[in-house]
Design a protein around this motif. Structure first.
Motif, PDB file in Angstrom:
ATOM      1  N   ILE A   1      25.233  33.441  57.860  1.00 11.68           N
ATOM      2  CA  ILE A   1      24.922  33.879  56.500  1.00 11.68           C
ATOM      3  C   ILE A   1      26.182  33.905  55.631  1.00 11.68           C
ATOM      4  N   THR A   2      26.050  33.381  54.407  1.00 14.01           N
ATOM      5  CA  THR A   2      27.141  33.412  53.442  1.00 14.01           C
ATOM      6  C   THR A   2      26.754  34.309  52.272  1.00 14.01           C
ATOM      7  N   ILE A   3      27.629  35.221  51.915  1.00 17.09           N
ATOM      8  CA  ILE A   3      27.371  36.129  50.788  1.00 17.09           C
ATOM      9  C   ILE A   3      28.378  35.811  49.683  1.00 17.09           C
ATOM     10  N   LEU A   4      27.812  35.482  48.530  1.00 11.67           N
ATOM     11  CA  LEU A   4      28.609  34.944  47.426  1.00 11.67           C
ATOM     12  C   LEU A   4      28.616  35.946  46.277  1.00 11.67           C
ATOM     13  N   ASP A   5      29.788  36.312  45.806  1.00 12.63           N
ATOM     14  CA  ASP A   5      29.917  37.247  44.685  1.00 12.63           C
ATOM     15  C   ASP A   5      29.581  36.512  43.375  1.00 12.63           C
ATOM     16  N   LEU A   6      28.538  36.982  42.707  1.00 17.98           N
ATOM     17  CA  LEU A   6      28.111  36.310  41.476  1.00 17.98           C
ATOM     18  C   LEU A   6      28.690  36.957  40.217  1.00 17.98           C
ATOM     19  N   GLU A   7      29.340  38.113  40.384  1.00 17.24           N
ATOM     20  CA  GLU A   7      29.855  38.841  39.208  1.00 17.24           C
ATOM     21  C   GLU A   7      31.197  38.249  38.768  1.00 17.24           C
ATOM     22  N   ARG A   8      31.147  37.011  38.347  1.00 12.60           N
ATOM     23  CA  ARG A   8      32.363  36.291  37.953  1.00 12.60           C
ATOM     24  C   ARG A   8      32.142  35.638  36.601  1.00 12.60           C
ATOM     25  N   LEU A   9      33.228  35.435  35.877  1.00 11.85           N
ATOM     26  CA  LEU A   9      33.138  34.826  34.543  1.00 11.85           C
ATOM     27  C   LEU A   9      32.437  33.470  34.601  1.00 11.85           C
ATOM     28  N   HIS A  10      32.890  32.622  35.529  1.00 13.70           N
ATOM     29  CA  HIS A  10      32.366  31.244  35.563  1.00 13.70           C
ATOM     30  C   HIS A  10      30.962  31.165  36.168  1.00 13.70           C
ATOM     31  N   LEU A  11      30.423  32.302  36.591  1.00 10.73           N
ATOM     32  CA  LEU A  11      29.049  32.325  37.127  1.00 10.73           C
ATOM     33  C   LEU A  11      28.109  33.105  36.201  1.00 10.73           C
ATOM     34  N   THR A  12      28.543  33.314  34.961  1.00  6.68           N
ATOM     35  CA  THR A  12      27.784  34.118  34.005  1.00  6.68           C
ATOM     36  C   THR A  12      27.514  33.316  32.724  1.00  6.68           C
ATOM     37  N   PRO A  13      26.301  33.369  32.149  1.00  6.26           N
ATOM     38  CA  PRO A  13      25.083  33.944  32.726  1.00  6.26           C
ATOM     39  C   PRO A  13      24.519  33.029  33.805  1.00  6.26           C
ATOM     40  N   ARG A  14      23.494  33.525  34.492  1.00  4.57           N
ATOM     41  CA  ARG A  14      22.940  32.732  35.611  1.00  4.57           C
ATOM     42  C   ARG A  14      21.420  32.838  35.636  1.00  4.57           C
ATOM     43  N   PRO A  15      20.773  32.141  34.716  1.00  5.53           N
ATOM     44  CA  PRO A  15      19.311  32.202  34.704  1.00  5.53           C
ATOM     45  C   PRO A  15      18.688  31.668  35.993  1.00  5.53           C
ATOM     46  N   GLU A  16      19.401  30.837  36.736  1.00  2.00           N
ATOM     47  CA  GLU A  16      18.821  30.242  37.949  1.00  2.00           C
ATOM     48  C   GLU A  16      19.905  30.211  39.025  1.00  2.00           C
ATOM     49  N   VAL A  17      19.709  30.969  40.083  1.00  2.00           N
ATOM     50  CA  VAL A  17      20.791  31.197  41.053  1.00  2.00           C
ATOM     51  C   VAL A  17      21.196  29.922  41.802  1.00  2.00           C
ATOM     52  N   VAL A  18      20.236  29.034  42.083  1.00  2.00           N
ATOM     53  CA  VAL A  18      20.591  27.818  42.834  1.00  2.00           C
ATOM     54  C   VAL A  18      21.474  26.908  41.978  1.00  2.00           C
ATOM     55  N   SER A  19      21.167  26.807  40.716  1.00  2.00           N
ATOM     56  CA  SER A  19      22.013  26.044  39.792  1.00  2.00           C
ATOM     57  C   SER A  19      23.424  26.633  39.776  1.00  2.00           C
ATOM     58  N   THR A  20      23.508  27.960  39.740  1.00  2.00           N
ATOM     59  CA  THR A  20      24.814  28.634  39.730  1.00  2.00           C
ATOM     60  C   THR A  20      25.606  28.282  40.987  1.00  2.00           C
ATOM     61  N   ILE A  21      24.934  28.308  42.139  1.00  2.00           N
ATOM     62  CA  ILE A  21      25.624  28.037  43.412  1.00  2.00           C
ATOM     63  C   ILE A  21      26.143  26.595  43.449  1.00  2.00           C
ATOM     64  N   VAL A  22      25.314  25.647  43.028  1.00  2.00           N
ATOM     65  CA  VAL A  22      25.680  24.233  43.198  1.00  2.00           C
ATOM     66  C   VAL A  22      26.628  23.742  42.099  1.00  2.00           C
ATOM     67  N   TYR A  23      26.351  24.127  40.863  1.00  2.00           N
ATOM     68  CA  TYR A  23      27.145  23.535  39.768  1.00  2.00           C
ATOM     69  C   TYR A  23      28.340  24.377  39.339  1.00  2.00           C
ATOM     70  N   ALA A  24      28.316  25.682  39.603  1.00  2.00           N
ATOM     71  CA  ALA A  24      29.362  26.538  39.029  1.00  2.00           C
ATOM     72  C   ALA A  24      30.219  27.280  40.060  1.00  2.00           C
ATOM     73  N   ALA A  25      29.662  27.584  41.215  1.00  2.00           N
ATOM     74  CA  ALA A  25      30.405  28.429  42.168  1.00  2.00           C
ATOM     75  C   ALA A  25      31.532  27.662  42.858  1.00  2.00           C
ATOM     76  N   GLU A  26      32.472  28.426  43.393  1.00  2.00           N
ATOM     77  CA  GLU A  26      33.622  27.862  44.106  1.00  2.00           C
ATOM     78  C   GLU A  26      33.789  28.588  45.443  1.00  2.00           C
ATOM     79  N   ALA A  27      34.567  27.989  46.312  1.00  2.00           N
ATOM     80  CA  ALA A  27      34.818  28.606  47.621  1.00  2.00           C
ATOM     81  C   ALA A  27      35.396  30.015  47.473  1.00  2.00           C
ATOM     82  N   GLN A  28      36.213  30.218  46.457  1.00  2.00           N
ATOM     83  CA  GLN A  28      36.849  31.528  46.249  1.00  2.00           C
ATOM     84  C   GLN A  28      35.841  32.640  45.955  1.00  2.00           C
ATOM     85  N   ASP A  29      34.614  32.261  45.598  1.00  2.00           N
ATOM     86  CA  ASP A  29      33.598  33.270  45.274  1.00  2.00           C
ATOM     87  C   ASP A  29      32.916  33.827  46.529  1.00  2.00           C
ATOM     88  N   VAL A  30      33.163  33.210  47.674  1.00  2.00           N
ATOM     89  CA  VAL A  30      32.547  33.686  48.918  1.00  2.00           C
ATOM     90  C   VAL A  30      33.205  35.003  49.315  1.00  2.00           C
TER      91      VAL A  30
END
Ligand SMILES: [Zn+2]
Length: 441
Positions: A370-399
């Motif tokens: 299981i991977t737990i990803l911190d979404l409370e980040r500038l580059h992950l805000t706003p996030r109307p759709e979590v899968v889009s956020t994970i694939v297009y915006a998130a980075e390894a550092q957010d894990v």
């Protein structure tokens, strides 16, 4: 027995057959997922996952842990020069200490970036060290000793007798298959058609079927490679592998960038898996694999970073995003949406390894990777759709936190089974020695 863990209040991206996303908890007991939802009771340890995405650990289906120490030592070369001038001399110069440092560095980077499982091809010698590191760190891996018994420009240290190659592979299989409570598996790993005799490939094909283990190799990555195979065999690369018995659901071919219509039909009919490595294909100038077309034809395509010297990261976020963008630029913006890319990085990877009943989604009964990803980040805000956020915006550092087999291997950004400072220190020292032995900076 590991402690039970309750991951509480996250956005759970299950990657189950219905792509179910819910706000709730995940309960882990005895290394497995004991429940997903609400009101699951208590556990020894509670992880507060509010503001986080909780998703299956990434599965990278093409990696070379032994190459992590070559990061930055083989830039700006195409495949054959990259191998002959840099990667093979460096592999030939490895000793047990440098391989160990290389594997620790690669696993630390992958765990930190949310990867919990990899299919990895090592070099010809010292593969034992990689198994040990995987066992010690709690990582999940299917590992193969590289097999090479011919080829122009192959250093003497890497060129084996056919018989020795088989014998050593079988010894590793006997010794390591199923170790680490089942996290560790063996696979045969003939490097590619160019560096393996027909006899070796045929024997590997037969042994893999007899022993029920996977074959992991490279195919059709680069035009010069395909031309070398055509000159020797009169066949296209994937046709040739198929003719010697290397095809089927237990076979994974890395790359498949240049594939003919006939080869695609073969891959689909035989159920052979493809590992797409978009960053590696771009950096070595190999080309753009026809992933959208392969997926349309029902071919199994998953993702991997390949080795550090051709990427230069081992980061699944980079690979998911690049895979999606590359298909859009070649086939249109609607192709390979975020959900599809995330599937390739998780459940499709699990299926490629034959582990679809064990990992790849968050469902009751599966192993707790299981991977737990911190979404409370500038580059992950706003996030109307979590899968889009994970694939297009998130980075390894957010894990933030990672579990493998229910064991916490990364907690709040800190590695639990490796000391990050030590890993960096030993990698730098071993790289210095290795580069000196290879005569490469
Ligand atoms: Zn590779």
């Amino acid at each position: 027995m590991t402690q039970s863990v309750l991951i509480k209040g996250g956005t759970v991206v299950t990657m189950d057959a219905d792509d179910h996303v819910l706000d709730g908890d995940v309960l882990v007991r005895d290394g497995r997922i004991a429940g997903v939802g609400e009101g699951l009771g208590s556990a020894d340890v509670t992880i507060d996952a509010r503001g986080c995405a909780v998703l299956p650990g990434f599965v990278q289906t093409h990696i070379h842990l032994c190459q992590t120490l070559f990061r930055g030592s083989a830039d700006d070369l195409e495949l054959i020069d990259w191998l002959k001038l840099r990667v093979w001399p460096l592999e030939a110069a490895h000793d047990a200490h440098s391989i160990r440092a290389s594997a620790r560095l690669g696993i630390a980077e992958m765990m930190r970036g949310g990867t919990t499982c990899a299919l990895t091809m090592e070099t010809v010698r010292h593969t034992e060290e990689v198994f040990r590191v995987v066992e010690e760190t709690g990582f999940r891996a299917t590992i193969g000793k590289c097999m090479m018994d011919k080829g122009e420009g192959v250093p003497e240290e890497l060129c084996e007798k056919t018989e020795d190659s088989i014998e050593q592979s079988l010894a590793l299989l006997e010794r390591w298959q199923g170790r680490g409570e089942g996290r560790i598996r063996y696979c045969f790993a003939p490097r590619f058609a160019v560096s393996c005799t027909k006899e070796l490939l045929e024997r590997v094909a037969r042994l893999a079927r007899e022993r029920g283990v996977m074959i992991h190799t490279h195919a059709s990555e680069n035009r010069s490679e395909i031309e070398l195979v055509r000159r020797e065999t009169g066949m296209r690369n994937i046709e040739y592998l198929n003719s010697v018995g290397i095809s089927g659901p237990h076979v994974l071919l890395a790359h498949c960038v240049h594939v003919s219509e006939g080869e695609m039909i073969m891959l689909a009919d035989n159920g052979t898996h493809v590992a797409h490595c978009p960053s590696s294909n771009l950096k070595l100038g190999s080309g753009i694999a026809p992933v959208a077309e392969m997926l349309e034809r029902g071919i199994s395509v998953s993702l991997g970073a390949d080795g550090a010297p051709c990427n230069n990261r081992l980061d699944m976020f980079t690979e998911m995003r690049t895979a999606a963008l590359l298909q859009k630029v070649s086939r249109g913006a609607e192709v390979l949406p975020a959900r599809r890319a995330l599937r390739m990085a998780t459940s499709d990877g699990a299926r490629a390894l034959g582990l679809e009943n064990e990992i790849g989604s968050l469902e009751t009964g599966k192993r707790a990777d299981i991977t737990i990803l911190d979404l409370e980040r500038l580059h992950l805000t706003p996030r109307p759709e979590v899968v889009s956020t994970i694939v297009y915006a998130a980075e390894a550092q957010d894990v933030r936190t990672v579990l493998i087999d229910g064991q916490t291997v990364l907690r709040d950004g800190e590695l639990m089974t490796l000391n990050e400072r030590e890993v960096i220190g030993e990698a730098r020292e071993q790289h210095r020695h290795l580069a000196a032995r290879a005569g490469i900076n």
